[in-house]
Write an enzyme that holds these catalytic residues in place. Structure first.
Site, mmCIF file in Angstrom:
data_model
loop_
_atom_site.group_PDB
_atom_site.id
_atom_site.type_symbol
_atom_site.label_atom_id
_atom_site.label_comp_id
_atom_site.label_asym_id
_atom_site.label_seq_id
_atom_site.Cartn_x
_atom_site.Cartn_y
_atom_site.Cartn_z
ATOM 1 N N ALA A 41 -36.429 -7.350 3.449
ATOM 2 C CA ALA A 41 -36.773 -5.923 3.294
ATOM 3 C C ALA A 41 -36.146 -5.143 4.439
ATOM 4 C CB ALA A 41 -38.286 -5.774 3.299
ATOM 5 N N ASP A 58 0.861 -1.185 0.000
ATOM 6 C CA ASP A 58 0.000 0.000 0.000
ATOM 7 C C ASP A 58 0.895 1.231 0.000
ATOM 8 O OD1 ASP A 58 -3.243 0.187 0.961
ATOM 9 O OD2 ASP A 58 -2.065 2.035 0.838
ATOM 10 N N CYS A 63 -20.207 -1.031 -2.307
ATOM 11 C CA CYS A 63 -20.319 -1.636 -3.643
ATOM 12 C C CYS A 63 -21.624 -1.343 -4.380
ATOM 13 C CB CYS A 63 -20.140 -3.138 -3.541
ATOM 14 S SG CYS A 63 -18.473 -3.584 -3.093
ATOM 15 N N THR A 74 -12.111 1.718 -6.739
ATOM 16 C CA THR A 74 -12.685 2.309 -7.960
ATOM 17 C C THR A 74 -13.957 3.068 -7.545
ATOM 18 O OG1 THR A 74 -13.842 0.210 -8.390
ATOM 19 C CG2 THR A 74 -11.795 0.566 -9.557
ATOM 20 N N THR A 102 -13.228 -3.974 -8.760
ATOM 21 C CA THR A 102 -14.372 -3.965 -9.682
ATOM 22 C C THR A 102 -14.122 -2.895 -10.738
ATOM 23 O OG1 THR A 102 -15.742 -4.648 -7.853
ATOM 24 C CG2 THR A 102 -16.889 -3.720 -9.762
HETATM 25 C C1 UDX Z 1 -21.827 -6.610 -1.584
HETATM 26 C C2 UDX Z 1 -21.936 -7.957 -2.319
HETATM 27 O O1 UDX Z 1 -22.799 -8.827 -1.594
HETATM 28 C C3 UDX Z 1 -20.567 -8.569 -2.522
HETATM 29 O O2 UDX Z 1 -20.679 -9.757 -3.286
HETATM 30 C C4 UDX Z 1 -19.664 -7.574 -3.236
HETATM 31 O O3 UDX Z 1 -18.363 -8.105 -3.377
HETATM 32 C C5 UDX Z 1 -19.617 -6.257 -2.479
HETATM 33 O O4 UDX Z 1 -20.945 -5.760 -2.290
HETATM 34 P P1 UDX Z 1 -21.503 -5.790 0.945
HETATM 35 O O5 UDX Z 1 -21.651 -4.401 0.397
HETATM 36 O O6 UDX Z 1 -20.380 -6.065 1.892
HETATM 37 O O7 UDX Z 1 -21.341 -6.863 -0.257
HETATM 38 O O8 UDX Z 1 -22.850 -6.147 1.715
HETATM 39 P P2 UDX Z 1 -24.168 -7.035 1.487
HETATM 40 O O9 UDX Z 1 -24.253 -7.995 2.600
HETATM 41 O O10 UDX Z 1 -24.271 -7.555 0.131
HETATM 42 O O11 UDX Z 1 -25.294 -5.912 1.721
HETATM 43 C C6 UDX Z 1 -25.411 -4.761 0.892
HETATM 44 C C7 UDX Z 1 -26.614 -3.940 1.301
HETATM 45 O O12 UDX Z 1 -27.823 -4.647 1.045
HETATM 46 C C8 UDX Z 1 -26.656 -3.593 2.786
HETATM 47 O O13 UDX Z 1 -27.126 -2.279 2.927
HETATM 48 C C9 UDX Z 1 -27.639 -4.598 3.370
HETATM 49 O O14 UDX Z 1 -28.270 -4.136 4.539
HETATM 50 C C10 UDX Z 1 -28.633 -4.707 2.209
HETATM 51 N N1 UDX Z 1 -29.395 -5.963 2.185
HETATM 52 C C11 UDX Z 1 -28.786 -7.151 1.917
HETATM 53 C C12 UDX Z 1 -30.776 -5.922 2.399
HETATM 54 O O15 UDX Z 1 -31.347 -4.857 2.638
HETATM 55 N N2 UDX Z 1 -31.496 -7.078 2.303
HETATM 56 C C13 UDX Z 1 -30.921 -8.266 2.040
HETATM 57 O O16 UDX Z 1 -31.651 -9.265 1.970
HETATM 58 C C14 UDX Z 1 -29.513 -8.311 1.844
#
Ligand code: UDX
Length: 432
Positions: A255, A30, A263, A86, A122
């Site tokens: 929900a 890094d 992401c 990114t 990504t």
């Molecule tokens: C996500 C992707 O899942 C992962 O594959 C990618 O590499 C990076 O982005 P992350 O952002 O760490 O991962 O969290 P994730 O658990 O996917 O949740 C993302 C958002 O969706 C959160 O705000 C979470 O609260 C929301 N969520 C997730 C819901 O509201 N309902 C669900 O059923 C699942």
């Protein structure tokens, strides 16, 4: 094989540490010297369950090392993973690829023998082509192979997701490098991960399409939850009923508040903007972005309604402010929209988050960090359960609120409505 991870954010650090735990020699690089010095002392800059233990274990057994010298680390390695950020470009929807191209330039001037260069970050489709052009300026095409290998790990579950991925996607048509990578990933393949080889462009797009689809699934169920609230239906019955159809699947049908994190918001914007460049209108994803943006305001309006539009001097508690549980990440958390709006209307807000104080709220009027659930609940008129940490799942509200009439708005449907109502509280949740 010696591996070099460039960038020690979520993707780089977690993948690097896990690769070293699988028996590989890994250098994590890094440009942030302070971060590297901290890592050498075993201090992990991000909150991720289990990560600190793995860093310390593999650093001590010398399979994992840290460096801020990119050129030297690249020269010593066989496989280089680009894992820099990114983020969304300021004032646009596009991905800012400046870190990717800067790092690519640096690596390209340090090629001393054949190297496999992998983008784990990504990146929009065709970025690999651009990286290849950068390398060709200084190197013979026989000296390197540019491959896309997107990472799908979730914050809070990152180590588990790395070790037990559903699939490993390798975007290349270089057979020799593909064989090396299949061997590198063989411990995960033997545990059941599917190994898919595609074109480089396809691998780049698989990552964006997957994130956009998951964001769509969440947004879809959130909108159905709105309908459930008006029709006296329990959204959980709908999620279960839909999820039992194997074509749909039960995951990502919970929900809740607007989705957030590092992401989904950025990747949904980036994929639509890439498609626009090719004159393709991804209207479904555009509509998801819009719906998710509206969702925080929709839930805010519900809060106003619950409090009979009398917000001034009302005491509101937020349990959890990050974008989801098991992370300290505030990026695009819906609390960043809701808390300032409530403060503007004169509410007095206390928040408790298991990952502590958040600088994002330090300049917002009447917003206070509490050090415990108990302290955050004292005198509260409305408790908003914003994330689903285990710590919030069996709170004795009756004891902690000491008989005070308080409203509970459970935005993650943690509690059974009957259980809370029986304790004498008004209870609201999502889609039921
Ligand atoms: C996500 C992707 O899942 C992962 O594959 C990618 O590499 C990076 O982005 P992350 O952002 O760490 O991962 O969290 P994730 O658990 O996917 O949740 C993302 C958002 O969706 C959160 O705000 C979470 O609260 C929301 N969520 C997730 C819901 O509201 N309902 C669900 O059923 C699942």
């Amino acid at each position: 094989m010696k591996l070099c991870m460039i960038g020690t954010g979520y993707v780089g650090l977690v993948s690097g540490v896990c690769f070293s735990d699988l028996g590989n020699d890994v250098i994590c690089v890094d440009k942030d010297i302070k971060k590297i010095e901290k890592l050498k002392k075993g201090k992990v800059p991000i909150y991720e369950p289990g990560l600190s233990e793995l860093v310390n274990k593999n650093y001590k057994n010398k399979r994992l090392s840290f460096s801020s010298d990119l050129k030297k680390s690249v020269k010593e390695s066989d496989i280089i993973f680009i894992c820099v950020g990114t983020p969304t470009k300021k004032g646009s929807s596009k991905a800012d690829l400046s870190q990717i191209f800067n790092v690519a330039k640096e690596i390209s001037s340090s090629i001393n023998k054949f190297k496999i260069i992998i983008t784990k970050s990504t990146v929009p489709v065709t970025t690999g082509d651009e990286i290849e052009k950068i390398f060709l300026k200084k190197n013979n095409k026989k000296k390197f192979s540019i491959i896309s290998n997107p990472e799908f790990l979730r914050e809070g579950e990152a180590i588990r997701d790395f070790i037990y991925p559903d699939r490993i996607v390798i975007g290349t048509n270089d057979k020799k490098s593909n064989k090396i990578l299949k061997n590198l990933y063989s411990p995960l393949i033997s545990k059941g991960a599917s190994y898919l080889t595609t074109s480089r462009r396809a691998a780049e797009l698989i990552k964006y399409a997957s994130n956009a689809f998951l964001a769509t699934k969440i947004t879809f169920i959130n909108e159905i939850a709105n309908l459930c609230e008006k029709t006296g239906i329990n959204i959980e019955d709908i999620s279960i009923g839909m999820g039992l159809d194997k074509r749909i699947g039960s995951r990502f049908l919970r929900a809740g508040p607007a989705y957030g994190g590092s992401c989904f918001p950025k990747d949904t914007k980036a994929i639509t903007s890439t498609a626009d460049k090719f004159a393709i209108n991804l209207s479904v994803i555009k509509s998801v972005i819009k719906s998710n943006k509206n969702r925080s305001n929709l839930l805010l309006n519900k809060v106003y309604e619950i409090l009979n539009k009398k917000i001034k001097n009302r005491k509101i508690t937020f349990l959890g402010v990050t974008f989801k549980a098991n992370t300290d990440d505030m990026r695009d958390s819906s609390s960043l929209t809701m808390i300032p709006a409530l403060s503007k209307k004169g509410a007095i807000i206390k928040y408790y988050d298991p990952t502590g104080f958040k600088k994002e709220f330090s300049k917002i009027k009447n917003v206070y960090n509490s050090n415990s659930i108990k302290q955050s609940l004292e005198g509260s008129d409305l408790v908003i359960i914003h994330t689903e940490w285990n710590d919030f799942k069996s709170i004795n509200f009756k004891n902690l609120l000491k008989g005070k009439k308080c409203i509970i708005y459970d935005m993650r449907n943690i509690y059974s409505p009957k259980k809370i109502i029986d304790q004498g509280f008004k209870y609201y949740s999502i889609g039921r």
